[in-house]
Design a protein around this motif. Structure first.
Motif, short mmCIF file in Angstrom:
data_model
loop_
_atom_site.label_atom_id
_atom_site.label_comp_id
_atom_site.label_asym_id
_atom_site.label_seq_id
_atom_site.Cartn_x
_atom_site.Cartn_y
_atom_site.Cartn_z
N VAL A 66 4.22 -0.80 -1.35
CA VAL A 66 3.76 -1.36 -2.63
C VAL A 66 4.72 -2.44 -3.13
O VAL A 66 5.22 -2.39 -4.24
N PRO A 67 4.97 -3.47 -2.33
CA PRO A 67 6.04 -4.41 -2.64
C PRO A 67 5.67 -5.46 -3.69
O PRO A 67 4.59 -6.05 -3.65
N SER A 122 -1.34 -11.20 -18.59
CA SER A 122 -2.43 -10.22 -18.57
C SER A 122 -2.21 -9.13 -17.52
O SER A 122 -2.87 -8.10 -17.55
N ILE A 123 -1.28 -9.38 -16.60
CA ILE A 123 -1.03 -8.41 -15.53
C ILE A 123 -0.16 -7.28 -16.08
O ILE A 123 0.83 -7.53 -16.76
N PRO A 124 -0.52 -6.03 -15.81
CA PRO A 124 0.29 -4.92 -16.29
C PRO A 124 1.77 -5.07 -15.95
O PRO A 124 2.12 -5.48 -14.85
N LEU A 125 2.62 -4.75 -16.91
CA LEU A 125 4.08 -4.74 -16.83
C LEU A 125 4.73 -6.10 -17.05
O LEU A 125 5.94 -6.16 -17.29
N LEU A 168 6.94 -5.54 10.91
CA LEU A 168 6.73 -5.21 9.51
C LEU A 168 5.62 -4.18 9.34
O LEU A 168 4.57 -4.27 9.99
N TYR A 169 5.89 -3.21 8.48
CA TYR A 169 4.85 -2.27 8.05
C TYR A 169 4.78 -2.40 6.53
O TYR A 169 5.77 -2.15 5.83
N VAL A 170 3.62 -2.79 6.03
CA VAL A 170 3.44 -3.03 4.59
C VAL A 170 2.37 -2.08 4.08
O VAL A 170 1.30 -1.95 4.68
N GLY A 171 2.65 -1.39 2.97
CA GLY A 171 1.68 -0.47 2.40
C GLY A 171 1.34 -0.81 0.97
O GLY A 171 2.18 -1.35 0.23
N THR A 172 0.12 -0.53 0.56
CA THR A 172 -0.29 -0.74 -0.83
C THR A 172 -1.42 0.22 -1.19
O THR A 172 -1.97 0.89 -0.32
N GLY A 173 -1.75 0.26 -2.47
CA GLY A 173 -2.88 1.04 -2.95
C GLY A 173 -3.82 0.14 -3.74
O GLY A 173 -3.36 -0.63 -4.60
N LEU A 174 -5.10 0.21 -3.47
CA LEU A 174 -6.06 -0.67 -4.14
C LEU A 174 -5.99 -0.53 -5.65
O LEU A 174 -6.19 -1.50 -6.38
N TRP A 175 -5.69 0.68 -6.14
CA TRP A 175 -5.72 0.94 -7.58
C TRP A 175 -4.33 0.92 -8.21
O TRP A 175 -4.16 1.42 -9.33
N ASP A 176 -3.39 0.34 -7.53
CA ASP A 176 -2.02 0.28 -8.05
C ASP A 176 -1.98 -0.47 -9.37
O ASP A 176 -2.47 -1.60 -9.47
N GLN A 214 1.07 -0.75 -11.02
CA GLN A 214 2.44 -1.24 -11.16
C GLN A 214 2.63 -2.55 -10.39
O GLN A 214 3.16 -3.52 -10.91
N VAL A 215 2.24 -2.54 -9.13
CA VAL A 215 2.23 -3.75 -8.30
C VAL A 215 0.82 -3.90 -7.77
O VAL A 215 0.37 -3.11 -6.95
N GLN A 216 0.14 -4.91 -8.25
CA GLN A 216 -1.27 -5.07 -7.89
C GLN A 216 -1.42 -5.29 -6.39
O GLN A 216 -0.62 -5.99 -5.75
N TYR A 217 -2.48 -4.74 -5.82
CA TYR A 217 -2.69 -4.75 -4.37
C TYR A 217 -2.65 -6.15 -3.79
O TYR A 217 -2.28 -6.36 -2.62
N TYR A 218 -3.04 -7.15 -4.59
CA TYR A 218 -3.18 -8.49 -4.02
C TYR A 218 -1.83 -9.15 -3.75
O TYR A 218 -1.76 -10.13 -3.00
N GLU A 219 -0.75 -8.65 -4.33
CA GLU A 219 0.56 -9.21 -3.99
C GLU A 219 0.89 -8.99 -2.52
O GLU A 219 1.14 -9.95 -1.79
#
Length: 702
Positions: free
Chosen positions: A578-579, A591-594, A631-639, A641-646
């Motif tokens: 979730v980088p 408008s982005i959270p945080l 590289l191994y990169v992980g994210t969550g669609l509903w994040d 804190q760090v939006q998935y699109y980053e």
């Protein structure tokens, strides 16, 4: 099955025989300019942002990345399964917590064998009394892709419980209330709140923090009277400054309800009697670079503050002098250049202090007579911290101790006699601490600063410059990374991997100055510290130069992205979870959270000095045509804190620019947020995937 060709969102997918061909996705480039007061930047992958999370082109790309990761990792599935099974074997499945006492009840949690979630229960009057189930979380989570209870509070008469529940993973909690005597759940629900609930003194209302629907910033404290419409909830306080977040809580003696407004560099606390939480009084008005937190017991306030004390001190304020504000504050502890006060808990006759010194977290007891007693430890690198202490009218202080070798142990110590007793040693089946060694290493950074490093390895591991190294760090927000045994790490150590936590600047392991030197216009110190720790461990033969893996998540994922750009040759593999990698674009968008209440962490790019500095290290903006490690990169669609699109944009640009043939895998959790899927075993399943990939890259495949 016939081969078919699909084109979605410019992503080329080849389906053959039901299995995805091992061809990396290549998302379309769509010209876009990100404008700002200090210039415009081209962002050809900006289209991957969709706040509704419904764009079919975007979803097709994320699916293609998951399919590609599945194909690339298929051969490692046996190792992944083995790592997971080993981890689970180190977990006592029917474990329970040490119960604590509050208002006539003993509260605790317990897991049943095979369950992902615990049962939260209480016992009236005695630990041996019959258990009363408050939350059967396994049942509550059934058929849900995500489930979490963020906070819960029992009413003063012990009859009702209010809680905050999330079933999406975006940290937009729902307030619910249940009658513990009947099990009936009230029809009352409040959507989109922080995981923070407090009862009024009469038990008829629940106070909560409402979130802004767009930014997800907690900005209003409201009171919900049971049985009434949410629309009629009374507004108690609204935080107008969007650089502040909020929380609510009760003091140790339950006499006051307090609203805490907090930014990176400023605090403001307003409190009202619990019996009538309507008229709140500010303890000390906010000011930049002035932080404090207050608790109350007896006839005085005890306050942790950085006023004239960079590493914080404790002061006291008598009730009779409260109207005089900070002028009436009286020191309880001196300011120190070496000891950083992290937290405290007031008791009758003394104060338990949670502090840091020399990179370790410690506990000290300060009597009302001024005498101070430190709780001792025997290992070079450890974490000691206050545990749950809900009853201040006792000489017994509960705390936990852990290191990279010693499992978390819950103690209680008597402040009057010094007697110490073990309440519980966290069970780790199949694990013998005697087989492992922990060390505290000091690495010299390029500017001469000594950086503490916590290291652990299995006895017999050859420290001759041939071992694989797994190095972790976070290094932001003043958050310190403390050592502890992790069931999911034992299998790595048993395979000869050396594990190291780099306590880099940006945390507070070495005090507030350690944080100050690792944020805003000094943020790059975090990155260079991490790289210099790696080089030190390689130079001192803890690891082979070509067998180093690095990992960080969230703001630690920013660290990974920066390190990948700055020193790719030092790492065989980088795991970025979730980088936070698109720093400039995100910090330009309020408008982005945080975003707004992080200006004092990263800077406001509307100001040129910060814009230029962020741009010089932002991982997305500094991807170049050069070789990168695996590289191994992980994210969550509903994040939230760090939006998935980053990370999605970052991966897309890396695929376009990097000149190597090293694998780049992007795992998107479509049903979770910042912390991944919920449930204790699910987390280990997710971890086993990147661990198997890491071991394969480090040449450890068994």
């Amino acid at each position: 099955m016939m081969t078919r060709w699909m084109m979605l969102a410019g992503v080329a997918l080849v389906m053959s025989g039901g299995a995805l061909a091992q061809t990396a996705p290549k998302p379309a480039k769509r010209p876009f300019q990100v404008t700002s007061p200090n210039g415009a930047r081209a962002d050809d992958y900006y289209w991957l942002r969709d706040d509704t999370r419904k764009n079919p082109d975007m979803l097709a790309y994320l699916k293609a990345e998951n399919d590609y990761a599945d194909a690339q990792l298929k051969a490692l599935k046996p190792l992944q399964d083995k790592l997971y099974e080993e981890t689970v074997a180190h977990i006592k499945q029917d474990d329970s917590s040490v119960p604590y006492q509050k208002n006539g009840y003993w509260y605790g949690t317990r897991f049943e064998t095979g369950a992902d979630y615990s049962i939260i229960e209480r016992r009236k009057g005695s630990r041996d009394a019959p258990a009363e189930t408050m939350f059967d979380q396994p049942a509550m989570a059934k058929d849900k892709a995500f489930f979490a209870i963020g906070d819960w509070a029992v009413s003063p008469d012990n009859r009702l419980v209010a809680w905050a529940e999330d079933i999406v993973g975006r940290r937009q909690y729902v307030l619910k209330v249940k009658d513990l005597t009947t099990g009936k759940v009230f029809a009352d629900t409040v959507d989109n709140i922080e995981p923070n609930v407090v009862w009024s003194g009469d038990g008829k209302s629940v106070l909560y923090v409402a979130k802004d629907a767009t930014t997800l910033r907690g900005y209003q404290v409201k009171a919900h009277a049971l049985g009434t419409a949410v629309a009629s909830d009374r507004l108690i306080y609204e935080e107008k400054d969007d650089t502040f977040s909020m929380g609510i809580g009760r003091t140790a003696d339950d006499r006051f309800v307090c609203i805490i407004s907090q930014s990176t560099v400023s605090d403001e606390q307003r409190c009202a009697p619990t019996a009538a939480p309507t008229s709140f009084t500010v303890l000390a008005p906010r000011a930049r670079e002035f932080r404090y937190s207050a608790d109350h017991l007896g006839n005085r306030w005890i306050i942790r503050t950085n006023r004239d004390a960079k590493n914080y001190k404790l002061v006291t304020l008598a009730d009779a002098d409260a109207a005089n504000g900070v002028a009436a504050w009286r020191d309880l502890t001196p300011a120190s250049d070496k000891v950083f006060i992290e937290n405290f808990e007031p008791f009758e006759g003394f104060i338990a202090i949670d502090e840091r010194e020399g990179g370790n977290r410690k506990v000290r007891l300060l009597g009302d007579d001024g005498k101070s007693t430190a709780v001792t430890a025997d290992e070079p690198a450890y974490r000691m911290m206050l545990d749950v202490n809900e009853e201040p009218a006792t000489p017994w202080v509960r705390y936990t101790y852990a290191s990279l070798v010693t499992p978390t142990t819950t103690y209680e110590v008597n402040a009057k006699t010094g007697e110490r007793r073990v309440l519980k040693v966290a069970p780790v089946p199949g694990y013998d601490p005697a087989n492992y060694v922990t060390e505290r290493v000091w690495a010299t950074a390029r500017d001469g600063v000594k950086v503490p490093v916590s290291v652990v390895y299995r006895k017999g591991t050859k420290l001759d410059g041939t071992a694989p190294l797994f190095q972790y760090a976070y290094g932001s927000y003043g958050y310190s990374t403390d050592p502890a045994v992790d069931a999911g790490r034992i299998g790595l150590l048993d395979r000869g991997v050396v594990y190291a936590i780099a306590h880099i600047r940006g945390g507070q392991e070495m005090g507030r100055g350690w944080y100050d030197d690792g944020h805003l216009l000094k943020k790059k110190n975090s990155f260079t510290d991490f790289i210099d720790v790696t080089r030190h461990l390689v130079a001192t033969r803890y690891a082979a130069k070509d067998r180093v893996a690095a990992m960080g998540g969230s703001a630690g994922g920013l660290l990974m992205g920066a390190v990948a750009n700055m020193a790719p040759e030092d790492y065989k593999l980088i795991v970025a979870q979730v980088p936070f990698v698109d720093v400039v674009t995100t910090m330009l968008d309020a408008s982005i959270p945080l975003t707004t209440f992080e200006y004092d962490e990263w800077g406001n790019p509307a100001q040129k000095a910060y814009y230029d500095y962020m741009l010089s290290y932002s991982p997305y903006d500094n991807v170049a045509a050069k070789p990168y490690p695996a590289l191994y990169v992980g994210t969550g669609l509903w994040d939230s804190q760090v939006q998935y699109y980053e990370p999605a944009k970052w991966v897309a640009r890396l695929r376009e620019m990097k000149t190597d043939s090293n694998p780049l895998l992007f795992r998107v959790n479509m049903e979770a947020g910042h912390g991944g899927k919920s449930g204790r075993f699910e987390r280990y399943r997710q971890n086993a995937e990147w661990q198997a990939f890491m071991l394969s890259q480090l040449g450890v495949e068994k």
